[in-house]
Motif scaffolding. Structure first.
Motif, PDB file in Angstrom:
ATOM      1  N   LEU A  22       0.845  -1.385   0.016  1.00 31.51           N
ATOM      2  CA  LEU A  22      -0.042  -0.086  -0.117  1.00 31.51           C
ATOM      3  C   LEU A  22       1.057   1.341  -0.035  1.00 31.51           C
ATOM      4  N   VAL A  60      -5.555   5.598   5.057  1.00 32.16           N
ATOM      5  CA  VAL A  60      -6.316   4.367   5.197  1.00 32.16           C
ATOM      6  C   VAL A  60      -6.191   3.504   6.419  1.00 32.16           C
ATOM      7  N   VAL A  61      -4.812   3.487   6.702  1.00 34.55           N
ATOM      8  CA  VAL A  61      -4.119   2.365   7.792  1.00 34.55           C
ATOM      9  C   VAL A  61      -4.780   2.684   9.098  1.00 34.55           C
ATOM     10  N   ASP A  95     -15.146  -1.404   9.127  1.00 35.80           N
ATOM     11  CA  ASP A  95     -14.853  -1.789   7.703  1.00 35.80           C
ATOM     12  C   ASP A  95     -15.428  -0.449   6.928  1.00 35.80           C
ATOM     13  N   GLY A 120     -13.234   2.375   6.973  1.00 31.47           N
ATOM     14  CA  GLY A 120     -12.052   2.435   5.998  1.00 31.47           C
ATOM     15  C   GLY A 120     -12.570   2.713   4.414  1.00 31.47           C
ATOM     16  N   THR A 121     -13.720   2.279   4.071  1.00 30.57           N
ATOM     17  CA  THR A 121     -14.230   2.329   2.835  1.00 30.57           C
ATOM     18  C   THR A 121     -14.511   3.788   2.448  1.00 30.57           C
ATOM     19  N   LEU A 152     -11.582   5.571   2.016  1.00 28.92           N
ATOM     20  CA  LEU A 152     -10.842   5.272   0.878  1.00 28.92           C
ATOM     21  C   LEU A 152     -11.541   5.926  -0.378  1.00 28.92           C
ATOM     22  N   PHE A 174      -6.116  -0.785  -4.060  1.00 27.13           N
ATOM     23  CA  PHE A 174      -6.350  -0.410  -2.596  1.00 27.13           C
ATOM     24  C   PHE A 174      -7.673  -0.848  -2.003  1.00 27.13           C
ATOM     25  N   ALA A 175      -8.707  -0.943  -2.963  1.00 19.68           N
ATOM     26  CA  ALA A 175      -9.901  -1.421  -2.560  1.00 19.68           C
ATOM     27  C   ALA A 175      -9.941  -2.891  -2.180  1.00 19.68           C
ATOM     28  N   LEU A 213      -7.732  -3.356   1.023  1.00 23.57           N
ATOM     29  CA  LEU A 213      -8.594  -3.037   2.166  1.00 23.57           C
ATOM     30  C   LEU A 213      -9.424  -4.009   2.608  1.00 23.57           C
ATOM     31  N   PHE A 215      -7.894  -6.798   4.554  1.00 18.51           N
ATOM     32  CA  PHE A 215      -7.530  -6.411   5.833  1.00 18.51           C
ATOM     33  C   PHE A 215      -7.989  -7.329   7.277  1.00 18.51           C
ATOM     34  N   TRP A 216      -9.075  -7.084   7.166  1.00 17.27           N
ATOM     35  CA  TRP A 216     -10.118  -7.655   8.002  1.00 17.27           C
ATOM     36  C   TRP A 216      -9.600  -9.131   8.549  1.00 17.27           C
TER      37      TRP A 216
END
Ligand SMILES: Nc1ncnc2c1ncn2[C@@H]1O[C@H](COP(=O)(O)OP(=O)(O)OP(=O)(O)O)[C@@H](O)[C@H]1O
Ligand SMILES: [Mg+2]
Length: 612
Positions: free
Chosen positions: A182, A193-194, A281, A284-285, A288, A313-314, A317, A320-321
């Motif tokens: 990223l 985003v982080v 979530d 984050g979205t 972004l 990125f999408a 992301l 991530f979870w």
């Protein structure tokens, strides 16, 4: 209602002792982890390299695909309308996913085999080790708490060894990989985003631990429920005969409502978990979308980003979870495993108090001459059980030990079998200090018959054969005839093949006693110890088995602890004990003439018993 129930429960908790080991979390302990990893050694070479290679392959695939889609498919192929490249990409990504599938299947398979083997070994080792421990160990622990360790604590290591460790590695690599990529793609957007990472991490560790604790509580309440139910059912006859049903039902209500409330609490917390994950979530979205769109509009030439970067990125992301969540899970699992392994190692580090020498003496023949030389002994530091006991039991003699309850009779028997070592002085058999002999050869020459005979689940035949596993069916039946157990056994539905449940509920106390006599006779010992063994046999049967007993005792050194004069009177030598000391000894006639302690005991106690 809840309040009064809670009070009820706590009151009852004091009354009952539950053998529940709760899982307490311990901080991470590297030394312990390393020790645990030793158990992998045997299998690591075969399965670990493959599993790690598979893990690396699938991590690389998972990290490559989003870049291929964003940076190559969108930014290059679609922008340039290059259909050949797009076709290659689609096929390429398909192949990568296939590779990922294969890598995952093999990894899971290998890791499972590895983990199962380790757990099998651990459980086997732990059981064998516990079997070797001395009486002192079992004096201080309930069977329930030992059971919990061999089952539950070992099980909780199972997850760690099967998936835990590999997942932990994989998720860490994936997460670090994603973050590095990223930042390489777009440092500004990455930074924005982080921020969701700490939120997600918080949810997956703290919150999850909180939830897990609630479930632990549920399990605790459940085992209370179980153990109360178990105790109630076992003691149902007593409950009914004392008309305690109402009190018992009230108590049950307390335990039951404890379970109910803890379950509701845990379910409530669990239900709140998933929506919170979705919320983080969403944060984050939104970041972004808002900031990403702004950067796209800004254009690459002005320090913005390309559409492909945004898409990558999408993708990332969305990924991530999973690793964060699993990291949280693995971390919690690790802490639990630490607590479990600590308790397992505590057992493993437990050494038998009664130790064997490196080259112990083995009895091939035992004459059965027993000697106590100024023996002192205490079970715990508080009370002395034997004080300077010196006595001699000659080969083939029948010896009786008499004395009030708690005077040390069973203790003397325990020392002869070397279940404990004397604190001072020596116990010798055939002139050899028991500290120098092999436990196996000693105990195989001694049979102990206790008042409370333990019957294992299995057939009558198997139960008798416990005395000597290599005995033939004929030898078993022969022994039963000698002792007089044959009569009742042949009256059972399947004779010697009748199945008895654990503790032998279908047999009367006297019948169980006869079984244990048979067991003892079959073992053909040089020394036989009967500790209150004739107490549950009625007078009539006793007369019947007096003869059998004579046969059982014939030619062996026999130590009889009994309250019945008829059994004691015939003894060659009677030792009278008081407070762990030998007061006097001699045969019945000698001791009666002496008019000492024995005389008074006989006058007061035995006469009463024999009069019945
Ligand atoms: N496992 C144990 N741990 C601690 N103390 C014990 C243990 N077994 C016995 N004792 C204590 O040691 C003393 C001697 O006990 P012992 O069992 O030898 O008595 P006993 O003469 O066999 O009595 P009884 O006739 O009631 O069987 C007692 O004070 C008893 O409380
Ligand atoms: Mg006793």
């Amino acid at each position: 209602m809840a309040n009064s129930n809670a009070k009820k429960e706590s009151r009852h908790l004091k009354r009952f002792h539950y053998t529940v080991d709760t899982a307490i979390e311990k901080p991470f302990n590297w030394k312990q982890m390393l020790r645990l990893l030793q158990y992998l050694k045997l299998y690591a070479k075969t399965y670990l390299p493959g599993a790690i290679i598979a893990m690396v392959i699938s991590t690389i695939v998972r990290l490559t695909v989003p870049i291929l889609v964003g940076k190559v498919a969108i930014d290059v192929a679609i922008m340039d309308r290059d259909t050949t490249l797009l076709t290659y990409l689609v096929i390429g990504i398909g192949v990568l996913y296939l590779l990922n599938y294969l890598a995952n299947s093999f990894r899971i398979k290998w890791v499972n085999i590895l983990g199962q083997n380790v757990i099998y070994d651990l459980r086997q080792y732990l059981f064998s080790h516990v079997q070797r421990l001395s009486h002192r160990f079992f004096d201080t622990r309930s069977a329930g708490s030992i059971l919990v360790r061999i089952l539950n604590d070992v099980n909780s290591l199972q997850e760690l060894f099967t998936n835990g460790i590999i997942n932990l590695l994989m998720d860490m690599v994936t997460l670090v990989g994603i973050i590095v990529i990223l930042f390489a793609l777009s440092p500004q957007l990455a930074l924005a985003v982080v921020v969701v990472i700490p939120i997600m991490f918080y949810i997956s560790t703290k919150l999850r631990r909180n939830i897990r604790r609630s479930w632990q509580e549920v399990r605790l309440h459940q085992s209370r429920l179980n153990s109360h139910l178990n105790e109630s059912l076992q003691g149902m006859r007593i409950t009914q005969s004392f008309s305690q049903e109402k009190e018992n039902a009230e108590f049950f209500e307390g335990v039951n409502s404890g379970y109910f409330h803890s379950f509701r609490n845990a379910a409530k917390k669990s239900a709140a978990f998933r929506p919170l994950v979705d919320l983080s979530d969403a944060v984050g979205t939104i970041i972004l979308l808002a900031y990403g769109a702004y950067l796209i509009l800004l254009g690459e030439e002005n320090g913005g980003i390309a559409i492909g970067t945004f898409v990558s990125f999408a993708f990332f992301l969305g990924m991530f979870w999973e690793p964060i969540s699993r990291l949280g899970q693995s971390y919690n699992q690790l802490l639990m495993a630490m607590a479990s392994s600590e308790r397992i190692f505590e057992f493993m580090d437990e050494q038998p108090n009664v130790k064997e020498k490196t080259n112990p003496y083995t009895f091939s023949e035992m004459r059965g001459h027993i000697e106590f030389d100024k023996v002192e002994f205490s079970y715990d530091s508080k009370r002395v059980a034997l004080q300077k006991v010196s006595l001699e039991m000659k080969e083939g003699q029948t010896i009786a030990l008499v004395g009030h309850t708690g005077s040390g009779k069973s203790t003397i028997a325990n020392l002869i079998s070397r279940f404990y070592d004397p604190t001072k002085g020596k116990v010798k058999i055939d002139g050899i200090d028991l500290r120098d002999v092999s436990l196996d050869s000693l105990r195989s020459k001694i049979s102990v018959v206790l008042q409370d005979t333990f019957i294992f689940s299995g057939t009558i035949m198997e139960n008798i054969r416990f005395g000597r596993p290599d005995a033939t069916d004929e030898e078993v039946m022969e022994a039963a005839k000698v002792v007089g157990a044959d009569d009742f056994i042949s009256r059972l539905s399947n004779g010697y093949m009748t199945e008895v449940e654990e503790r032998g509920n279908i047999l009367s106390a006297g019948e169980r006693q006869l079984l244990s006599f048979t067991r003892a006779l079959l073992a053909n010992p040089s020394i036989i110890i009967l500790d209150e063994a004739t107490a549950s046999i009625d007078t009539e049967s006793e007369i019947k088995i007096q003869k059998a007993l004579k046969k059982l005792l014939n030619g062996r050194t026999s130590i009889i602890i009994a309250h019945r004069l008829s059994t004691i009177r015939e003894a060659d030598n009677i030792f009278v004990l008081e407070n762990g000391k030998v007061l006097e000894n001699g045969n019945h006639v000698q001791l009666m003439n002496k008019q000492g302690k024995y005389y008074h005991l006989v006058k007061s106690q035995f006469q009463m018993l024999d009069a019945i």
